[in-house]
Design an enzyme around this catalytic site. Structure first.
Site, PDB file in Angstrom:
ATOM      1  CD  GLU A  39      -1.420  -6.084   5.203  1.00 47.90           C
ATOM      2  OE1 GLU A  39      -1.269  -6.363   3.999  1.00 47.90           O
ATOM      3  OE2 GLU A  39      -1.683  -4.932   5.620  1.00 47.90           O
ATOM      4  CG  HIS A  80      -3.619  -3.293   3.121  1.00 48.89           C
ATOM      5  ND1 HIS A  80      -2.482  -3.105   3.881  1.00 48.89           N
ATOM      6  CD2 HIS A  80      -4.080  -2.051   2.825  1.00 48.89           C
ATOM      7  CE1 HIS A  80      -2.279  -1.810   4.060  1.00 48.89           C
ATOM      8  NE2 HIS A  80      -3.224  -1.145   3.420  1.00 48.89           N
ATOM      9  CB  CYS A  94      -1.009  -0.043   1.153  1.00 49.96           C
ATOM     10  SG  CYS A  94      -2.395   1.084   0.882  1.00 49.96           S
TER      11      CYS A  94
END
Ligand SMILES: [Mn+2]
Length: 168
Positions: free
Chosen positions: A143, A141, A38
């Site tokens: 994660e 993102h 990001c």
């Protein structure tokens, strides 16, 4: 980042920006693998002299998507990957769906970088430098959706390159 900031933008803290850019310089010097997520993706581009679109809703483009979290709603959108890139081959699919939490995006691409993923409205979603062991930025993102195989694949790529670098 600090330059040419739109009124809707939030500047990075100068100390953080200096520290992270210095880290990238050191990672390049030592040929260490780098994964930017990001803001990290945007930072890789700025580090290489590229620029950012400061406020995506103001950027005219056909079939514009919402890339920002609005209220509690995190948009998801299609991302088209270059399958011959490190990221594309690690994920193993030319089209994935990702989350999206950004209001800025890469505009002019930085030195040595290649666009390896775009959203369906043309917004740049991933970059890499294939002269480095790993130098990949993703605008989404992964994660936050680690249960999805194509998100986990991004971290598997980082781990496998890191292990290969350690053995050198
Ligand atoms: Mn997006």
């Amino acid at each position: 980042m600090g330059r040419n900031l739109a009124p809707q933008g939030h500047p990075l803290k100068p100390l953080r920006q200096r520290y992270e850019l210095a880290l990238l310089t050191e990672a390049e010097r030592l040929a260490k693998p780098v994964l930017g997520i990001c803001l990290g993706c945007q930072l890789l581009n700025v580090h290489r002299g590229g620029s950012l679109q400061q406020f995506l809703p103001d950027v005219p483009r056909p079939s514009a998507l919402e890339h920002r979290k609005v209220g509690d709603v995190v948009p998801r959108h299609v991302v088209n990957l270059e399958i011959d890139s490190m990221l594309g081959s690690a994920i193993g699919r030319p089209v994935i769906t990702t989350n999206s939490y950004h209001k800025q995006a890469i505009d002019r691409i930085g030195r040595g970088l290649r666009v390896v993923a775009r959203a369906s409205d043309g917004v740049i979603e991933a970059i890499e430098d294939d002269e480095m062991p790993l130098f990949v930025g993703v605008q989404w993102h992964p994660e936050r959706t680690i249960n999805e195989p194509e998100a986990l694949a991004v971290f598997r790529l980082l781990v496998s390159v890191s292990e290969a670098c350690r053995k050198r």
